[in-house]
Design an enzyme around this catalytic site. Structure first.
Site, PDB file in Angstrom:
ATOM      1  N   ALA A  50      67.916   9.581   2.887  1.00 48.25           N
ATOM      2  CA  ALA A  50      67.022   9.806   4.037  1.00 48.25           C
ATOM      3  C   ALA A  50      66.611  11.274   4.051  1.00 48.25           C
ATOM      4  O   ALA A  50      67.252  12.104   3.416  1.00 48.25           O
ATOM      5  CB  ALA A  50      67.774   9.465   5.312  1.00 48.25           C
ATOM      6  N   GLU A  87      76.627  10.222   2.586  1.00 46.10           N
ATOM      7  CA  GLU A  87      76.465  10.463   4.029  1.00 46.10           C
ATOM      8  C   GLU A  87      77.684  11.135   4.644  1.00 46.10           C
ATOM      9  O   GLU A  87      77.566  11.961   5.562  1.00 46.10           O
ATOM     10  CB  GLU A  87      76.205   9.136   4.763  1.00 46.10           C
ATOM     11  CG  GLU A  87      74.811   8.558   4.579  1.00 46.10           C
ATOM     12  CD  GLU A  87      74.674   7.715   3.317  1.00 46.10           C
ATOM     13  OE1 GLU A  87      75.513   7.851   2.403  1.00 46.10           O
ATOM     14  OE2 GLU A  87      73.721   6.914   3.250  1.00 46.10           O
TER      15      GLU A  87
END
Ligand SMILES: CC/C=C\CC(=O)SCCNC(=O)CCNC(=O)[C@H](O)C(C)(C)COP(=O)(O)OP(=O)(O)OC[C@H]1O[C@@H](n2cnc3c(N)ncnc32)[C@H](O)[C@@H]1OP(=O)(O)O
Length: 718
Positions: free
Chosen positions: A60, A122
């Protein structure tokens, strides 16, 4: 951002968002539109998702985090891929990470070139995969691998990923061409069962056993971090709940982490680490200065630091001449290097191949003549100006004119060292942190006459040897040790006034420092700090006695000297501030004898012991360091607070989930920090480090946001 084209019966969705094809809003829109278009396009029977340039999407767009999220969300794009009426192939090269791996796992097939890497990093941003990755990965790889991969954030090489079942095929040659062929082949195959959602999690009945093993491991390995624990919990839910419930559980945990201070701090640290690579100095910057090639090196001094530095260079495949003044010291350095290498192989940090190669690259020598042609020299002799000047004068005479001459001094002004040479423009500081082969910070220091070319060379060297280089301007103590001085002095003053070493260490460890300052002193050696204090006194033209209460106008505490006098040097003698199970032991326990030394020190000086709160311990150490940090900024020793924070994270193992001392100060609020510093300036009057800094005062009064602090840094050095 996503180019749509059709080649025969295959639609190609080419993600084009340099440098890493991050899945920002425009890319998500592009993928959504592309899948919808491919599904409708009557020419098309299968679809490829591929990245343009260096990589498949690497995640992302982190810059969008914390801002209002815009549709379509990644999960919605993924669901479109998953339910597409035509098979979708992810064609992977570079780094397929985070959201990129989510997209790949939503796809029906995954092919990759062998150099590709996949992973869910992440966790390193204080998060977990938030688009179902924790639910899908475990269905492919099983629980233990998914728990380990997601909680570590490890990048897995393509071949290993194939073994795990993440990649269907490793391909060679031109990726797009191969992907087109592959996408044509799968057109005739049924593909609905390729959807991971319908797979069962292997060995789901053993989830309790796997989760408890994984939790024990992550709590030990990532002490204090919230995200790794949540990662295990999310994967666990893939075995305990239905797919839909698991997705919801993952989402809840993701949102919880996203709102935590840890995620904010870790994301700040991600960008800070990149910001420090954009160095500037008078007359040059990362944009303008070209590094010189470094193909051969020499390290002067085969002690603990020199040998550790040699290990760093050798591990990166660089030939190293290790130079000492006598055979005994040389051989002990060689032995140390061999034992560090063997230990690293044992721990899996270095491959056997690298260690074998390193042995052939090491050239022990007693002669300066041998190093005359090397590209770069790192001096790592005793921290004494006269000795260093002698070494540099020899290097100046012997080394080729283009050689970069580096010093591993931890405190001495580079200008004083370079004055011993006829080429100060080639002299630069490369300050490694102990143990040099382990700690990631490389504090590079430029003197008044150091050239940008020399700086560019050592900044690049830092990357080559897998360090995080931070550039600072020369001054006594540079950045890290200058800030560490009040931090560590306050620890001793606190004990002088009434705290125990255990209480001080506990406050530090509770905050997330891996070791309190007294355990650190025992590790590095009380005899070393004793000697450093004598060097400081010598430079100041004075000496230290039992009566010394001030040194250079600053408060001085002689407790360290009393431990030294009793032969308690720390771990190396089996006792120091703590007692150890043996000489060289690692298990520290409180020692009544140490307490006795402290008590009699206080009595002999008429100090009445007082109770000190954990809050005071914390503030006295950290706020004094922060005050010094602002002084460093004010003087333009570095350019931005990020350089300070990264130095603490990689030089002193400051907890990344707190961002760094300057970031932490911004979170507490500068006015509060400033007020407390003023308070300690009144109550601890004999320490210069408590004089409240003017820049801090100005930023606090004007409520200047953290992102603008750098604009107030002294521009005198630009
Ligand atoms: C629902 C939520 C779904 C998903 C969550 C996620 O996907 S979170 C993000 C997961 N991905 C990552 O954490 C990867 C982060 N990036 C990296 O690890 C490295 O950048 C990478 C991809 C290995 C490449 O390394 P390299 O050393 O080649 O480049 P560098 O790190 O210097 O990066 C180059 C510039 O790109 C910027 N950047 C990198 N990744 C992102 C990102 N995900 N979002 C935004 N920007 C990113 C980086 O800051 C550099 O920018 P620059 O301005 O040049 O400093």
């Amino acid at each position: 951002m996503v180019d749509y084209s059709v080649n025969g019966s295959v639609a190609v969705l080419m993600v084009n968002n340099p440098p890493v094809n991050a899945l920002g809003h425009a890319v998500r829109v592009g993928l959504k539109t592309g899948i919808e278009r491919g599904a409708k396009d009557s020419r098309v029977r299968s679809i490829i998702i591929i990245g343009k340039g260096q990589t498949f999407p690497a995640g992302a767009d982190i810059r969008e985090f914390g801002k209002p999220s815009k549709e379509p969300w990644l999960t919605a794009v993924g669901n479109l891929i998953k339910t597409c009426s035509k098979p979708v192939v992810a064609a992977i090269h570079g780094t397929c990470l985070g959201g990129g791996l989510e997209i790949a796992l939503f796809s029906h097939y995954r092919i990759a070139v062998s150099s590709a890497r996949v992973g869910f990093p992440e966790v390193t941003l204080g998060l977990l995969p938030g688009a179902g990755g924790s639910q899908r990965l475990s269905r492919l790889t099983g629980l233990p691998v998914a728990m380990e991969m997601i909680s570590s954030g490890r990048h897995v090489p393509a071949r290993k990923a194939k073994e795990y079942g993440i990649i269907d095929e490793i391909v060679s040659g031109d990726l797009l061409k191969t992907a087109l062929k592959f996408a044509q082949e799968v057109q005739s195959r049924p593909f609905k069962d390729r959807c991971l959602r319908y797979k069962v999690v292997p060995n789901a009945d053993r989830v309790e056993e796997y989760a408890s093993a994984a939790l024990t491991q992550v709590k030990k390995k990532y002490k204090g971090f919230e995200a790794p624990v949540a990662c295990v919990q999310a994967v666990r839910s893939s075995a305990e709940l239905s797919y839909e419930e698991g997705m919801k559980r993952e989402r809840d945990l993701f949102l919880q982490l996203g709102q935590s201070g840890q995620a904010k701090a870790q994301q700040y640290a991600f960008f800070a680490e990149r910001a420090v690579t954009k160095w500037q100095m008078p007359g040059g910057s990362y944009k303008t200065a070209k590094p010189l090639p470094v193909r051969s090196t020499a390290v002067i001094g085969a002690g603990t630091m020199g040998s550790g530095i040699a290990v760093c260079l050798l591990s990166a495949g660089l030939p190293v001449y290790l130079l000492e003044q006598n055979e005994k010291f040389l051989q002990s350095g060689v032995k140390l290097i061999e034992s560090i290498m063997a230990g690293s192989v044992k721990l899996g940090k270095v491959s056997m191949e690298t260690a074998k190669r390193a042995a052939t690259l090491l050239k022990p020598t007693l002669s300066y003549d041998d190093i005359k042609d090397v590209d770069l020299v790192i001096e790592a002799v005793f921290e004494n100006l006269d000795i260093k000047k002698e070494v540099f004068s020899k290097l100046d005479k012997i080394c080729k004119p283009s050689a970069i001459l580096c010093t591993n001094t931890s405190t001495i002004d580079i200008n004083r060292i370079s004055s011993a040479t006829s080429r100060p423009e080639k002299v630069v500081g490369t300050h490694f942190f102990a143990p040099a082969y382990h700690m990631k910070l490389l504090e590079n220091i430029y003197g008044t006459k150091t050239s940008p070319e020399a700086v560019a060379t050592v900044m690049k060297l830092g990357k080559t040897i897998n360090k995080v280089p931070v550039l600072v301007k020369s001054c006594h103590g540079f950045l890290a040790n200058r800030m560490n001085a009040p931090f560590s002095s306050e620890a001793i003053f606190l004990v002088e006034e009434g705290a125990s070493p255990q209480e001080v260490d506990q406050v530090n460890e509770d905050f997330g420092m891996p070791m309190g300052p007294f355990k650190v002193r025992d590790l590095s050696g009380i005899d070393i700090s004793w000697r450093i204090n004598r060097e400081v006194a010598k430079v100041l033209g004075t000496s230290i006695t039992k009566e010394t209460r001030f040194l250079g106008g600053n408060r001085y505490c002689g407790l360290n000297d009393d431990f030294y006098d009793k032969g308690r040097y720390g771990r190396k003698t089996g006792k120091g501030w703590y007692l150890y199970e043996k000489v060289g032991g690692k298990t520290a326990v409180a020692d009544p004898e140490a307490e006795e030394i402290i008590n009699s020190y206080r009595q002999s000086r008429g100090i009445v012991k007082r109770k000190i709160t954990p809050q005071e311990i914390f503030e006295r150490q950290f706020y004094s360091a922060i005050n010094e940090g602002f002084r460093i900024l004010e003087e333009g020793i570095c350019n931005m607070p990020e350089e300070i924070d990264i130095s603490w994270i990689y030089g002193f193992s400051y907890p990344k989930y707190r961002g760094g001392p300057m970031f932490y100060a911004s979170q507490i609020g500068l006015q509060r920090v400033y007020d407390r510093i003023c308070h300690y300036h009144e109550t601890c009057p004999y320490s210069i480090h408590w004089v409240p800094n003017r820049l801090l005062k100005k930023l606090a009064e004007n409520n200047v946001p953290f992102t603008q602090w750098a604009n107030h840094v002294s521009k005198s050095k630009m």
